[in-house]
Write an enzyme that holds these catalytic residues in place. Structure first.
Site, PDB file in Angstrom:
ATOM      1  N   HIS A   1      43.785  -9.461   8.874  1.00 24.92           N
ATOM      2  CA  HIS A   1      45.211  -9.233   9.098  1.00 24.92           C
ATOM      3  C   HIS A   1      45.905 -10.563   9.385  1.00 24.92           C
ATOM      4  CE1 HIS A   1      43.795  -5.114   9.313  1.00 24.92           C
ATOM      5  NE2 HIS A   1      45.045  -4.703   9.311  1.00 24.92           N
TER       6      HIS A   1
ATOM      7  N   SER B   1      42.321  -3.243   5.161  1.00 25.11           N
ATOM      8  CA  SER B   1      42.599  -2.486   6.371  1.00 25.11           C
ATOM      9  C   SER B   1      42.058  -1.065   6.206  1.00 25.11           C
ATOM     10  CB  SER B   1      44.099  -2.505   6.683  1.00 25.11           C
ATOM     11  OG  SER B   1      44.351  -2.056   8.000  1.00 25.11           O
TER      12      SER B   1
ATOM     13  N   GLU C   1      36.438  -7.639   9.655  1.00 19.34           N
ATOM     14  CA  GLU C   1      37.665  -8.143  10.278  1.00 19.34           C
ATOM     15  C   GLU C   1      38.258  -7.006  11.089  1.00 19.34           C
ATOM     16  OE1 GLU C   1      41.086  -7.203   9.522  1.00 19.34           O
ATOM     17  OE2 GLU C   1      40.393  -5.570   8.246  1.00 19.34           O
TER      18      GLU C   1
END
Length: 349
Positions: free
Chosen positions: A318, A143, A248
């Protein structure tokens, strides 16, 4: 936290020495200047750091400590992990100090981010890249940690790991990948599990969608698309020439995914790539009503004309069962299989 704020943070002061670009070449490195951190062993001490968002509750820290202890590691907690400054886990300089101190401490063998959120871009001017280059260690997270993984590879050549943060779900699959990749230094293939729903005649979940067929070799870089885009125009974004890019995201409208890919395209970055693996875009729903695009249509718009092997649907991002991907390691991408095969060990023995 709304991740759209990431894209506003791409302007940073550049006050760091350029010497760290070459400093790491003699430390566990190959002819390309790629630096492999030493593998972890049972009983090694790792440290939990909070380079971005603050923890919501202390119990999250307790769960993270117990997860790593269950994998046979000793766990220390960074001095500022429980600090709070707005939505950050303390002041920028303090969050960076925990990272610098961990790399300097010979008793610490690895650094694991406790969570993501937002804030890693802000600590880059405070990181001692020369120190990090001289003390290569495991760095692990995803992230917002995308900033650290890629900037360290660009500035020092250090291989690091895109995978669950401390507060993430750690199951047997993730623990097994940790053992294979970071404890044993194994070379294996990362791909989606072939699981069918009860009574289904074919696989319905975790399916790969091919954008361009084929296979290619290259070094793996990438992570969260929003965060990576926020690094454009800075000296921290990795060189993408000949690289395999994995991406992502979470909680982004399709038009924002379009915007970020357009930024990378206009900066000339997508045209340099050898291959693309797109994982999960969690809660990235198409716009309602007439005229919207699907995620696949947007990805095809940018990657089909390039003619490079590309796929979407990889099991990373995620999601609960988040595969571990080593940033900086040479891999073979097979778009038809939706796989990434490690061609070298990601750690030194």
């Amino acid at each position: 936290m709304d991740r759209r704020t990431f894209v506003k943070a791409s302007s940073l002061g550049v006050l760091l020495s350029q010497s760290s670009l070459l400093a790491a070449k003699d430390l566990n490195s190959n002819e390309n200047g790629v630096v492999f951190p030493k593998r972890l062993k049972p009983g090694d001490t790792i440290v939990l750091v909070a380079p971005a968002g603050a923890l919501d509750q202390k119990v999250e820290l307790d769960i993270a400590v117990e997860s790593f202890q269950a994998m046979g590691l000793k766990v220390q907690v960074g001095k500022h992990v429980l600090d709070r400054d707005g939505y950050f886990a303390g002041k920028d300089a303090d969050r960076a100090a925990d990272i610098n101190n961990a790399f300097a401490d010979p008793n610490i063998k690895g650094l694991f981010a406790i969570r993501g959120g937002w804030g890693c871009n802000r600590i880059l001017p405070f990181l001692d890249f020369d120190l990090i280059a001289q003390n290569p260690k495991i760095l692990f997270g995803y992230s917002d940690i995308t900033t650290l993984l890629n900037s360290l590879f660009q500035r020092t050549g250090l291989v690091s790991f895109h995978g669950p943060v401390g507060v993430s779900y750690w199951g047997q699959d993730q623990a097994q990948q940790m053992r294979q990749m970071i404890f044993e230094g194994g070379k294996f293939t990362i791909k989606n599990p072939e699981k069918r729903d009860d009574k289904a005649l074919t696989q319905r979940r975790n399916r790969i969608q091919v954008i361009n067929s084929g296979s290619v070799e290259g070094r793996l870089i990438g992570g969260n698309l929003t965060v990576l885009t926020s690094m454009v125009g800075t000296p921290y974004l990795p060189d993408m020439q000949g690289k395999i890019l994995f991406l992502e995201d979470v909680g982004e409208s399709i038009y924002r995914i379009d915007r970020y890919l357009s930024t990378l395209q206009l900066a000339g970055k997508l045209q340099e790539l050898s291959g693309v693996a797109f994982g999960q875009c969690t809660d990235c729903d198409p716009e309602k009503g007439y005229g919207g695009f699907t995620l696949l249509q947007i990805l095809e718009h940018y990657f089909k004309p390039l003619g490079i092997p590309a796929f979407m649907g990889g099991q990373f991002g995620h999601v609960r069962d988040n595969n571990i991907l080593p940033v900086g390691v040479k891999v073979e991408l097979n778009a038809d299989l939706g796989s990434l095969r490690l061609l070298e060990s990601p750690v030194s023995m």
